[in-house]
Design an enzyme around this catalytic site. Structure first.
Site, PDB file in Angstrom:
ATOM      1  N   ASP A  12       0.872  -1.103  -0.089  1.00 37.78           N
ATOM      2  CA  ASP A  12       0.180   0.038  -0.108  1.00 37.78           C
ATOM      3  C   ASP A  12       0.733   1.437   0.180  1.00 37.78           C
ATOM      4  O   ASP A  12       2.058   0.959   0.068  1.00 37.78           O
ATOM      5  CB  ASP A  12      -0.880   0.097   1.293  1.00 37.78           C
ATOM      6  CG  ASP A  12      -1.875   1.180   1.367  1.00 37.78           C
ATOM      7  OD1 ASP A  12      -2.467   1.478   0.599  1.00 37.78           O
ATOM      8  OD2 ASP A  12      -1.747   1.863   2.318  1.00 37.78           O
ATOM      9  N   SER A  13       0.265   2.140  -0.188  1.00 30.60           N
ATOM     10  CA  SER A  13       1.052   3.576  -0.125  1.00 30.60           C
ATOM     11  C   SER A  13       1.389   4.076   1.045  1.00 30.60           C
ATOM     12  O   SER A  13       2.358   4.923   1.237  1.00 30.60           O
ATOM     13  CB  SER A  13       0.175   4.650  -0.642  1.00 30.60           C
ATOM     14  OG  SER A  13      -0.900   4.940  -0.062  1.00 30.60           O
ATOM     15  N   TYR A  44      -0.436   8.770  -2.220  1.00 36.93           N
ATOM     16  CA  TYR A  44      -0.599   8.540  -3.850  1.00 36.93           C
ATOM     17  C   TYR A  44      -1.878   9.194  -4.418  1.00 36.93           C
ATOM     18  O   TYR A  44      -1.807   9.434  -5.915  1.00 36.93           O
ATOM     19  CB  TYR A  44      -0.793   6.867  -4.135  1.00 36.93           C
ATOM     20  CG  TYR A  44       0.386   6.194  -3.911  1.00 36.93           C
ATOM     21  CD1 TYR A  44       1.655   6.658  -3.252  1.00 36.93           C
ATOM     22  CD2 TYR A  44       0.427   4.777  -4.403  1.00 36.93           C
ATOM     23  CE1 TYR A  44       2.696   5.973  -3.482  1.00 36.93           C
ATOM     24  CE2 TYR A  44       1.805   4.011  -4.404  1.00 36.93           C
ATOM     25  CZ  TYR A  44       2.863   4.495  -3.686  1.00 36.93           C
ATOM     26  OH  TYR A  44       3.900   3.898  -3.555  1.00 36.93           O
ATOM     27  N   GLY A  45      -2.917   9.317  -3.632  1.00 41.13           N
ATOM     28  CA  GLY A  45      -4.238   9.775  -4.102  1.00 41.13           C
ATOM     29  C   GLY A  45      -4.332  11.202  -4.958  1.00 41.13           C
ATOM     30  O   GLY A  45      -5.272  11.422  -5.726  1.00 41.13           O
ATOM     31  N   CYS A  75      -4.401  -1.394  -2.125  1.00 43.59           N
ATOM     32  CA  CYS A  75      -4.420   0.107  -2.200  1.00 43.59           C
ATOM     33  C   CYS A  75      -5.477   0.299  -3.348  1.00 43.59           C
ATOM     34  O   CYS A  75      -5.031   0.044  -4.540  1.00 43.59           O
ATOM     35  CB  CYS A  75      -2.975   0.835  -2.483  1.00 43.59           C
ATOM     36  SG  CYS A  75      -3.050   2.479  -2.901  1.00 43.59           S
ATOM     37  N   ASN A  76      -6.562   1.185  -3.102  1.00 40.37           N
ATOM     38  CA  ASN A  76      -7.493   1.379  -4.301  1.00 40.37           C
ATOM     39  C   ASN A  76      -6.711   2.119  -5.326  1.00 40.37           C
ATOM     40  O   ASN A  76      -6.983   1.961  -6.495  1.00 40.37           O
ATOM     41  CB  ASN A  76      -8.599   1.932  -3.690  1.00 40.37           C
ATOM     42  CG  ASN A  76      -9.469   1.254  -2.783  1.00 40.37           C
ATOM     43  OD1 ASN A  76     -10.392   0.453  -3.305  1.00 40.37           O
ATOM     44  ND2 ASN A  76      -9.324   1.010  -1.599  1.00 40.37           N
ATOM     45  N   THR A  77      -5.966   3.133  -4.990  1.00 41.91           N
ATOM     46  CA  THR A  77      -5.211   3.999  -5.878  1.00 41.91           C
ATOM     47  C   THR A  77      -4.303   3.348  -6.800  1.00 41.91           C
ATOM     48  O   THR A  77      -4.373   3.490  -7.915  1.00 41.91           O
ATOM     49  CB  THR A  77      -4.741   5.062  -5.011  1.00 41.91           C
ATOM     50  OG1 THR A  77      -5.505   5.547  -4.329  1.00 41.91           O
ATOM     51  CG2 THR A  77      -4.260   6.443  -5.958  1.00 41.91           C
ATOM     52  N   GLU A 154      -2.020   7.871   8.675  1.00 42.58           N
ATOM     53  CA  GLU A 154      -0.501   7.862   8.838  1.00 42.58           C
ATOM     54  C   GLU A 154       0.188   8.340  10.227  1.00 42.58           C
ATOM     55  O   GLU A 154       1.210   8.012  10.400  1.00 42.58           O
ATOM     56  CB  GLU A 154      -0.321   8.660   7.550  1.00 42.58           C
ATOM     57  CG  GLU A 154      -0.062   7.780   6.056  1.00 42.58           C
ATOM     58  CD  GLU A 154       0.692   6.525   6.062  1.00 42.58           C
ATOM     59  OE1 GLU A 154       1.821   6.884   5.818  1.00 42.58           O
ATOM     60  OE2 GLU A 154      -0.018   5.776   5.827  1.00 42.58           O
ATOM     61  N   CYS A 186     -10.802   3.606   0.035  1.00 40.03           N
ATOM     62  CA  CYS A 186      -9.486   3.676   0.384  1.00 40.03           C
ATOM     63  C   CYS A 186      -9.073   2.895   1.666  1.00 40.03           C
ATOM     64  O   CYS A 186      -9.787   2.787   2.604  1.00 40.03           O
ATOM     65  CB  CYS A 186      -9.107   5.272   0.719  1.00 40.03           C
ATOM     66  SG  CYS A 186      -7.578   5.266   1.320  1.00 40.03           S
ATOM     67  N   THR A 187      -8.046   2.068   1.501  1.00 42.03           N
ATOM     68  CA  THR A 187      -7.666   1.108   2.769  1.00 42.03           C
ATOM     69  C   THR A 187      -7.354   1.970   3.863  1.00 42.03           C
ATOM     70  O   THR A 187      -7.316   1.020   4.975  1.00 42.03           O
ATOM     71  CB  THR A 187      -6.819   0.077   2.228  1.00 42.03           C
ATOM     72  OG1 THR A 187      -5.533   0.801   1.964  1.00 42.03           O
ATOM     73  CG2 THR A 187      -7.286  -0.705   1.045  1.00 42.03           C
ATOM     74  N   HIS A 188      -7.044   3.012   3.738  1.00 43.54           N
ATOM     75  CA  HIS A 188      -6.785   3.651   5.257  1.00 43.54           C
ATOM     76  C   HIS A 188      -8.038   3.823   5.878  1.00 43.54           C
ATOM     77  O   HIS A 188      -7.804   3.906   7.087  1.00 43.54           O
ATOM     78  CB  HIS A 188      -6.106   5.247   5.048  1.00 43.54           C
ATOM     79  CG  HIS A 188      -4.638   5.074   4.676  1.00 43.54           C
ATOM     80  ND1 HIS A 188      -4.341   4.670   3.222  1.00 43.54           N
ATOM     81  CD2 HIS A 188      -3.399   5.381   5.366  1.00 43.54           C
ATOM     82  CE1 HIS A 188      -2.714   4.767   3.344  1.00 43.54           C
ATOM     83  NE2 HIS A 188      -2.276   5.218   4.495  1.00 43.54           N
TER      84      HIS A 188
HETATM   85  N1  DGL Z   1      -4.670   3.417   1.236  1.00 41.91           N
HETATM   86  C1  DGL Z   1      -4.869   4.109  -0.447  1.00 41.91           C
HETATM   87  C2  DGL Z   1      -5.964   3.592  -1.091  1.00 41.91           C
HETATM   88  O1  DGL Z   1      -6.539   2.756  -0.984  1.00 41.91           O
HETATM   89  C3  DGL Z   1      -4.659   5.600  -0.510  1.00 41.91           C
HETATM   90  C4  DGL Z   1      -3.946   6.405   0.170  1.00 41.91           C
HETATM   91  C5  DGL Z   1      -3.050   7.541  -0.541  1.00 41.91           C
HETATM   92  O2  DGL Z   1      -2.000   7.160  -0.813  1.00 41.91           O
HETATM   93  O3  DGL Z   1      -3.681   8.494  -1.129  1.00 41.91           O
HETATM   94  O4  DGL Z   1      -6.421   4.436  -2.074  1.00 41.91           O
END
Ligand code: DGL
Length: 257
Positions: A12-13, A44-45, A75-77, A154, A186-188
């Site tokens: 993941d990011s 990443y988003g 990570c969805n992104t 984070e 988003c996995t966060h």
């Molecule tokens: N955890 C990431 C996701 O599932 C994105 C967070 C990011 O880096 O912006 O999209």
């Protein structure tokens, strides 16, 4: 090493993918895991698709060099930017990505809208727009980009005034009448689910794709006869591109939630 006993790689990011890995640990406790969080390059988003694609390719290569037998891009992104290419690059590798869990949300909808909370990139990309097209006749789907939200997680801020205010503002901005469900794309975000639930109330169902992704990973490993035969509890190794003890400590703490 016997192929079956090689670890599973998660990426993941940052620390978000741990919300998916904790589900994998529940259904595959005897596997060994290597988790790579790229917190140094997060978020990443809000990056360009090209940048995220390159970072994801590098992360996958890193995990493959560690000898993993399968990979979850948790990570969805990164999934929307790179998974289609990764499948072409590594056709034999058990590889899963994650996307906003629209299907269960649409199936459980009673009345009201479905809010999709995700990064700006996930919501802009073709993958999500195809998914939205598929379900838009069946429900009122409202994309809610959440730049700045992953940063709280984070930093280990899962509650408190600041994050609460962020969520309140977000919900108020996109609310048009009743919200039937919220999809955490988003996995966060599953880590702030208890706080969000308190804000929107118990009548709003909150859905994330963590368990579904973990099950799909298990299915793909099984298909290739790569599930471990071990009956002992597996090992978890967490690596982060940010060379700081705090992020590793936070990661293990999140995994326990
Ligand atoms: N955890 C990431 C996701 O599932 C994105 C967070 C990011 O880096 O912006 O999209």
């Amino acid at each position: 090493m016997d192929n079956k006993n090689r670890p599973i790689g998660f990426f993941d990011s940052g620390v978000g993918g741990l919300s998916v890995m904790r589900e994998a640990l529940k259904i595959m406790p005897n596997e060994n895991y290597i988790y790579f969080g790229d917190s140094k390059n997060a978020p990443y988003g809000i990056k360009s698709v090209e940048e995220v694609r390159e970072l994801t390719f590098k992360a996958v290569e890193f995990l493959l060099n560690k000898g993993v037998k399968g990979i979850a891009v948790a990570c969805n992104t990164a999934t929307s930017a790179a998974v289609a290419d990764l499948r072409k690059m590594y056709p034999d590798l058990p590889l899963v990505g994650i996307e906003p869990a629209l299907k269960p949300a649409v199936e459980s909808v009673n009345d009201g809208s479905i809010l999709i909370m995700a990064t700006p990139m996930t919501l802009k990309e073709a993958k999500f727009n195809r998914l939205m097209k598929k379900y838009e006749d069946r429900a009122d789907i409202v994309p809610a980009p959440c730049p700045g939200l992953m940063e709280f997680i984070e930093e280990g801020k899962l509650q408190g005034e600041e994050v609460e205010q962020y969520l309140l503002d977000k919900v108020n901005t996109y609310k048009k009448g009743k919200i039937s469900s919220i999809v955490l794309g988003c996995t966060h975000y599953p880590f702030i689910e208890p706080l969000l639930s308190r804000i929107v109330g118990e009548d709003t169902v909150i859905i994330d794709g963590g368990l579904g992704t973990a099950k799909e990973l298990k299915r793909r490993l099984n298909e290739k006869e790569l599930l471990t035969d071990s009956t002992e509890v597996g090992k978890v190794e967490i690596i982060n591109s940010l060379d700081k003890e705090e992020i590793i400590n936070l990661s293990y703490r999140l995994l326990e939630l």
